[in-house]
Design a protein around this motif. Structure first.
Motif, PDB file in Angstrom:
ATOM      1  N   ALA A 155      10.659   7.934   6.523  1.00 14.08           N
ATOM      2  CA  ALA A 155       9.373   7.914   5.831  1.00 14.08           C
ATOM      3  C   ALA A 155       9.526   8.073   4.315  1.00 14.08           C
ATOM      4  N   SER A 156      10.527   8.819   3.857  1.00 14.48           N
ATOM      5  CA  SER A 156      10.642   9.007   2.410  1.00 14.48           C
ATOM      6  C   SER A 156      11.167   7.737   1.735  1.00 14.48           C
ATOM      7  N   LEU A 157      12.032   6.981   2.413  1.00 15.41           N
ATOM      8  CA  LEU A 157      12.482   5.693   1.855  1.00 15.41           C
ATOM      9  C   LEU A 157      11.290   4.748   1.699  1.00 15.41           C
ATOM     10  N   VAL A 158      10.409   4.756   2.684  1.00 15.57           N
ATOM     11  CA  VAL A 158       9.232   3.884   2.619  1.00 15.57           C
ATOM     12  C   VAL A 158       8.275   4.360   1.529  1.00 15.57           C
ATOM     13  N   ARG A 159       8.109   5.677   1.415  1.00 14.66           N
ATOM     14  CA  ARG A 159       7.233   6.218   0.360  1.00 14.66           C
ATOM     15  C   ARG A 159       7.714   5.754  -1.022  1.00 14.66           C
ATOM     16  N   ASN A 160       9.040   5.857  -1.246  1.00 19.83           N
ATOM     17  CA  ASN A 160       9.587   5.455  -2.549  1.00 19.83           C
ATOM     18  C   ASN A 160       9.461   3.954  -2.784  1.00 19.83           C
ATOM     19  N   ALA A 161       9.707   3.183  -1.734  1.00 26.21           N
ATOM     20  CA  ALA A 161       9.613   1.725  -1.871  1.00 26.21           C
ATOM     21  C   ALA A 161       8.167   1.311  -2.158  1.00 26.21           C
ATOM     22  N   TYR A 162       7.224   1.967  -1.495  1.00 24.72           N
ATOM     23  CA  TYR A 162       5.810   1.604  -1.675  1.00 24.72           C
ATOM     24  C   TYR A 162       5.340   1.843  -3.119  1.00 24.72           C
ATOM     25  N   LYS A 163       5.941   2.871  -3.767  1.00 27.79           N
ATOM     26  CA  LYS A 163       5.554   3.164  -5.165  1.00 27.79           C
ATOM     27  C   LYS A 163       5.736   1.936  -6.057  1.00 27.79           C
ATOM     28  N   GLU A 164       6.698   1.097  -5.717  1.00 26.47           N
ATOM     29  CA  GLU A 164       6.971  -0.091  -6.531  1.00 26.47           C
ATOM     30  C   GLU A 164       5.886  -1.159  -6.407  1.00 26.47           C
ATOM     31  N   ILE A 165       5.093  -1.082  -5.345  1.00 24.03           N
ATOM     32  CA  ILE A 165       4.063  -2.112  -5.152  1.00 24.03           C
ATOM     33  C   ILE A 165       2.669  -1.494  -5.005  1.00 24.03           C
ATOM     34  N   GLU A 166       2.527  -0.217  -5.401  1.00 25.59           N
ATOM     35  CA  GLU A 166       1.249   0.473  -5.116  1.00 25.59           C
ATOM     36  C   GLU A 166       0.076  -0.078  -5.927  1.00 25.59           C
ATOM     37  N   ASN A 167       0.381  -0.815  -7.002  1.00 29.37           N
ATOM     38  CA  ASN A 167      -0.726  -1.380  -7.772  1.00 29.37           C
ATOM     39  C   ASN A 167      -1.139  -2.769  -7.285  1.00 29.37           C
ATOM     40  N   GLU A 168      -0.426  -3.276  -6.301  1.00 24.75           N
ATOM     41  CA  GLU A 168      -0.762  -4.587  -5.746  1.00 24.75           C
ATOM     42  C   GLU A 168      -1.938  -4.437  -4.773  1.00 24.75           C
ATOM     43  N   ASP A 169      -2.694  -5.512  -4.648  1.00 31.05           N
ATOM     44  CA  ASP A 169      -3.780  -5.540  -3.674  1.00 31.05           C
ATOM     45  C   ASP A 169      -3.164  -5.986  -2.339  1.00 31.05           C
ATOM     46  N   ILE A 170      -3.082  -5.072  -1.376  1.00 32.75           N
ATOM     47  CA  ILE A 170      -2.391  -5.378  -0.106  1.00 32.75           C
ATOM     48  C   ILE A 170      -3.310  -5.096   1.076  1.00 32.75           C
ATOM     49  N   GLU A 171      -3.358  -6.031   2.018  1.00 30.13           N
ATOM     50  CA  GLU A 171      -4.098  -5.778   3.261  1.00 30.13           C
ATOM     51  C   GLU A 171      -3.155  -5.574   4.440  1.00 30.13           C
ATOM     52  N   LEU A 172      -2.042  -6.322   4.422  1.00 29.27           N
ATOM     53  CA  LEU A 172      -1.055  -6.179   5.498  1.00 29.27           C
ATOM     54  C   LEU A 172       0.303  -5.862   4.880  1.00 29.27           C
TER      55      LEU A 172
END
Lengths: 114, 216
Positions: free
Chosen positions: B96-113
């Protein structure tokens, strides 16, 4: 081979629960380990031994209480032992069953030298 | 000597980060899936075809995990969707922490899936909650129809099972019915799809289901 990661989590939990200023050795660590997990006990033991070398957990015995896969029927409440792939009630035949044991992965207690 | 009672789940630290990921995804209106399979079952091809089928209907992003290389991210990048490569350097699963860190790189994107493609491994990733809505197990027909019985835990934890590379069936002894039956034995609630990323057979059914899951 994620047993090394699991061993590392166990060690972290043990450290968090040691008394303040503890400067002795841990004698044993007791775990509940369900049969229906992807953990190989020997690999976990090996990972634990490697990661604890030279620490306060060096030589601590990892005691694994292996819990069988057990299901309870939602209809007739019958409890039975089973194997993966056989999730149905042996008494009434329904597949409406809940797993009540076998998925555990828990640090239960530790014993320390005072 | 003293006894200290602990009673703590081994993966509690991972699970609490996974819960944080889940709340964040929910707050942002993101539906996420965690694709788990053996190496070589066609996860990345399935991701590519899923993007092709759904990108005009919804905004998709991908987090892809591998032990080494950016090769998967390079493949997915060609489709013009946000993608983050996680290199685990030998780690056999995402946590889960690897995913949390990876998501930070795209958190400003508009994502539905959000599609999370796990490291190819049918054993270790099944224990780790990443904060996804659904785990999806993928298996190719070349792996044999008895695999669901040999690796039951991942089938038990999955919401859906994608049987991939069905265009190869004529050349194999593998029975699709047998593979499906074995998987459903382990998890009667499992939704099963059969796909080929080569002929695109079954892709409509899989992507329609996924689309509806996102909009539910």
């Amino acid at each position: 081979m994620h047993e090394v990661s699991i061993a590392s989590e166990i060690i972290e939990i043990v450290r968090q629960n040691l008394p303040d200023g503890f400067d002795n050795k841990v004698k044993s660590v007791k775990l509940d380990l369900g049969e229906f997990t992807n953990i190989v006990p020997e690999a976990l033991k090996f990972g634990f031994e490697v990661l604890t070398e030279g620490t306060e957990l060096d030589g601590a015995q990892l005691i694994m209480n292996i819990l069988p896969l057990k299901i309870e029927c939602q209809i007739c409440e019958n409890v039975s032992l089973t194997e993966p792939g056989y999730f149905f009630c042996v008494k009434c035949g329904t597949d409406k069953v809940n797993i009540i044991s076998g998925k555990e992965m828990k640090v239960v207690e530790i014993e320390i030298y005072d | 000597m003293s006894l200290i009672t602990i009673e703590k789940k081994v993966l509690e630290a991972n699970n609490s980060i996974a819960d944080e990921n889940r709340s964040k995804f929910k707050e942002k209106g993101i539906f996420s899936i965690n694709l788990i399979s053996s190496p070589g079952s066609g996860k990345t091809s399935l991701v590519e075809q899923t993007i092709i089928h759904l990108k005009d209907k919804m905004k998709i992003a991908v987090i892809t995990g591998d032990i080494q290389t950016n090769l998967d991210a390079e493949r997915i990048d060609k489709f013009g969707v946000p993608v983050v490569q996680i290199i685990t350097n030998g780690g056999c699963h995402l946590d889960a922490s690897l995913v949390r860190n990876a998501y930070k790189e795209i958190e400003n994107e508009d994502i539905e899936l959000l599609i999370i493609e796990n490291v190819g491994n049918l054993v270790c990733p099944s224990e780790y909650d990443l904060g996804e809505n659904h785990k999806i197990c993928v298996m190719s027909v070349t792996e044999g129809d008895d695999k669901p019985l040999k690796y039951p835990l991942i089938f038990h934890h999955s919401e859906a099972f994608v049987i991939n590379k069905i265009d190869l069936i004529p050349y194999l002894k593998c029975s699709l019915d047998e593979m499906r039956n074995n998987a459903v034995k382990v998890n009667p609630k499992l939704k099963v799809f059969s796909t080929s990323c080569y002929s695109c057979e079954g892709m409509d059914e899989w992507t329609k289901w996924l689309f509806h899951q996102c909009r539910m």
